[in-house]
Design a protein around this motif. Structure first.
Motif, PDB file in Angstrom:
ATOM      1  N   LYS A 204       0.831  -1.210   0.000  1.00 58.62           N
ATOM      2  CA  LYS A 204       0.000   0.000   0.000  1.00 58.62           C
ATOM      3  C   LYS A 204       0.864   1.257   0.000  1.00 58.62           C
ATOM      4  CE  LYS A 204      -3.819  -2.228   2.470  1.00 58.62           C
ATOM      5  NZ  LYS A 204      -4.629  -2.226   3.712  1.00 58.62           N
ATOM      6  N   ARG A 205       1.971   1.235   0.739  1.00 52.10           N
ATOM      7  CA  ARG A 205       2.800   2.437   0.852  1.00 52.10           C
ATOM      8  C   ARG A 205       3.427   2.819  -0.484  1.00 52.10           C
ATOM      9  NH1 ARG A 205       7.705   1.833   4.780  1.00 52.10           N
ATOM     10  NH2 ARG A 205       6.000   1.017   6.070  1.00 52.10           N
ATOM     11  N   TYR A 206       3.857   1.821  -1.247  1.00 48.60           N
ATOM     12  CA  TYR A 206       4.499   2.088  -2.539  1.00 48.60           C
ATOM     13  C   TYR A 206       3.542   1.916  -3.718  1.00 48.60           C
ATOM     14  CZ  TYR A 206       8.950   2.240  -0.077  1.00 48.60           C
ATOM     15  OH  TYR A 206       9.985   2.577   0.767  1.00 48.60           O
ATOM     16  N   ARG A 207       2.269   1.723  -3.417  1.00 51.27           N
ATOM     17  CA  ARG A 207       1.201   1.696  -4.426  1.00 51.27           C
ATOM     18  C   ARG A 207       1.478   0.633  -5.518  1.00 51.27           C
ATOM     19  NH1 ARG A 207       2.861   6.666  -3.863  1.00 51.27           N
ATOM     20  NH2 ARG A 207       3.661   6.745  -5.996  1.00 51.27           N
ATOM     21  N   VAL A 208       1.828  -0.558  -5.071  1.00 58.29           N
ATOM     22  CA  VAL A 208       2.008  -1.700  -5.968  1.00 58.29           C
ATOM     23  C   VAL A 208       0.961  -2.746  -5.585  1.00 58.29           C
ATOM     24  CG1 VAL A 208       3.564  -3.471  -6.832  1.00 58.29           C
ATOM     25  CG2 VAL A 208       4.470  -1.238  -6.208  1.00 58.29           C
ATOM     26  N   SER A 209      -0.027  -2.930  -6.415  1.00 57.79           N
ATOM     27  CA  SER A 209      -1.135  -3.825  -6.107  1.00 57.79           C
ATOM     28  C   SER A 209      -0.720  -5.277  -6.324  1.00 57.79           C
ATOM     29  CB  SER A 209      -2.346  -3.494  -6.977  1.00 57.79           C
ATOM     30  OG  SER A 209      -3.390  -4.428  -6.759  1.00 57.79           O
ATOM     31  N   THR A 210      -1.169  -6.150  -5.411  1.00 52.87           N
ATOM     32  CA  THR A 210      -0.921  -7.582  -5.542  1.00 52.87           C
ATOM     33  C   THR A 210      -2.087  -8.315  -6.200  1.00 52.87           C
ATOM     34  OG1 THR A 210      -1.781  -7.925  -3.302  1.00 52.87           O
ATOM     35  CG2 THR A 210       0.600  -7.620  -3.538  1.00 52.87           C
ATOM     36  N   SER A 211      -3.100  -7.585  -6.616  1.00 50.06           N
ATOM     37  CA  SER A 211      -4.253  -8.220  -7.244  1.00 50.06           C
ATOM     38  C   SER A 211      -3.874  -8.755  -8.621  1.00 50.06           C
ATOM     39  CB  SER A 211      -5.400  -7.218  -7.386  1.00 50.06           C
ATOM     40  OG  SER A 211      -6.457  -7.755  -8.161  1.00 50.06           O
ATOM     41  N   PRO A 212      -4.261  -9.989  -8.950  1.00 49.60           N
ATOM     42  CA  PRO A 212      -3.968 -10.517 -10.293  1.00 49.60           C
ATOM     43  C   PRO A 212      -4.624  -9.696 -11.405  1.00 49.60           C
ATOM     44  CG  PRO A 212      -4.594 -12.289  -8.793  1.00 49.60           C
ATOM     45  CD  PRO A 212      -4.893 -11.007  -8.084  1.00 49.60           C
ATOM     46  N   LEU A 213      -5.746  -9.030 -11.109  1.00 48.94           N
ATOM     47  CA  LEU A 213      -6.424  -8.230 -12.125  1.00 48.94           C
ATOM     48  C   LEU A 213      -5.644  -6.962 -12.465  1.00 48.94           C
ATOM     49  CD1 LEU A 213     -10.120  -8.528 -10.866  1.00 48.94           C
ATOM     50  CD2 LEU A 213      -8.983  -9.867 -12.656  1.00 48.94           C
ATOM     51  N   GLY A 239      -5.708   2.056 -11.810  1.00 44.15           N
ATOM     52  CA  GLY A 239      -4.890   1.178 -10.995  1.00 44.15           C
ATOM     53  C   GLY A 239      -4.421  -0.068 -11.699  1.00 44.15           C
ATOM     54  N   ARG A 240      -4.544  -0.117 -13.022  1.00 41.78           N
ATOM     55  CA  ARG A 240      -4.086  -1.275 -13.782  1.00 41.78           C
ATOM     56  C   ARG A 240      -2.782  -0.938 -14.494  1.00 41.78           C
ATOM     57  NH1 ARG A 240      -8.378  -4.780 -16.930  1.00 41.78           N
ATOM     58  NH2 ARG A 240      -6.473  -6.029 -16.894  1.00 41.78           N
TER      59      ARG A 240
END
Length: 307
Positions: A204-213, A239-240
């Protein structure tokens, strides 16, 4: 053309592929991949299977099964056009073949379909692809050490990979990032990794999503003085991740690694010269002056820098 390229790549890397197939993960996955063909062609078993062939031969593929297999081949070729490493080629082949097998088994007999689906779920839950264990010059961060390391020296540039162990794309990119660290790592340019699958706060802090989508894994970020300068792949307003091929050539070009490496080498030389000047200006403690007429036959020791 794509099929010919894939075939040439497969033949070139055949010795390495043979070593991979000896690992339990690939052995089990290979058995699941060929299971439908084995069931359909095994004498004594195939005679009792349902078939839609006009001649009633249940030990051969019917027209619908051939259609599904041809569609599978087209999907694998399209997917492998963007594959970077041999691991990705093999992974795509094994994954889509298991999906096709699941459809074929359910179409043949619902009991076979349920059994095969249960085996695939058990395989996914118990078996993980082998991690890269080759040589590398990479610092692995935790949620408590990443900020301290990135801000420790403002002259050091960090190239950090944000990854998750469960991501097949991250596992395929691991040898590429390791090879970059072997070629470009120095005192002024360092490489790091952090598993954001374990550290949700860092994600969350570095705004890197772990969602596969979101398709942001793996993400490579460049830091200077603890501040993010750029990242790849970039992220749109939703966010993609913006479509971008994560290979060695693109990383070198986008992050200007050759230029950063040359600047880092100059920094190393300047540090070395300053240390030599300081060492030369300070007298050695406890040393005694030799008389003028005394010959010093002892050869000077080789410095650590010369070594």
């Amino acid at each position: 053309m794509g099929l010919l390229t894939g075939l040439c790549t497969f033949l070139y890397h055949l010795p390495q592929i043979y070593k991979w197939l000896l690992k339990p993960y690939y052995i089990t996955s290979f058995l699941l991949t060929i299971s439908f063909v084995v069931v359909r062609k095994t004498p004594g078993l195939c005679e009792h299977l349902v078939t839609q062939r006009e001649d009633g031969n249940s030990c051969d593929f019917d027209w619908r099964e051939l259609e599904i297999l041809m569609f599978l081949s087209a999907i694998v070729m399209m997917k492998n056009r963007r594959a970077i490493t041999v691991e990705q080629h093999i992974g795509n082949l094994l994954m889509f073949t298991k999906v096709a097998n699941c459809i074929l088994f359910f179409r043949m007999d619902i009991r076979f379909g349920i059994l095969y689906l249960a085996l695939c779920l058990a395989f996914v839950m118990t078996c993980q692809p082998p991690l890269y264990m080759g040589p590398e010059y990479i610092k692995y961060f935790s949620d408590k050490t990443i900020d301290e390391e990135l801000q420790q020296d403002s002259r050091v540039t960090w190239l950090v990979e944000f990854y998750a162990n469960w991501s097949s794309d991250c596992q395929s990119f691991a040898p590429i990032f390791a090879n970059l660290s072997l070629n470009y790592n120095c005192a002024g340019l360092r490489f790091g990794k952090i598993d954001i699958g374990r550290y949700e706060e860092i994600s969350k802090r570095y705004r890197v999503s772990t969602s596969p989508l979101a398709k942001q894994l793996p993400s490579v970020l460049l830091f200077q003085g603890g501040r993010e300068i750029m990242r790849r792949p970039m992220v749109d307003s939703k966010g993609r991740a913006v479509s971008w091929t994560m290979n060695e050539e693109n990383i070198i070009r986008e992050f200007n690694l050759n230029e950063l490496f040359q600047k880092s080498k100059k920094l190393n030389k300047s540090r070395g010269s300053k240390e030599e000047e300081q060492n030369g200006s300070q007298p050695q403690e406890g040393g005694e002056e030799l008389p003028p007429d005394t010959d010093n036959t002892e050869q000077p020791k080789e410095s650590k820098k010369d070594q």
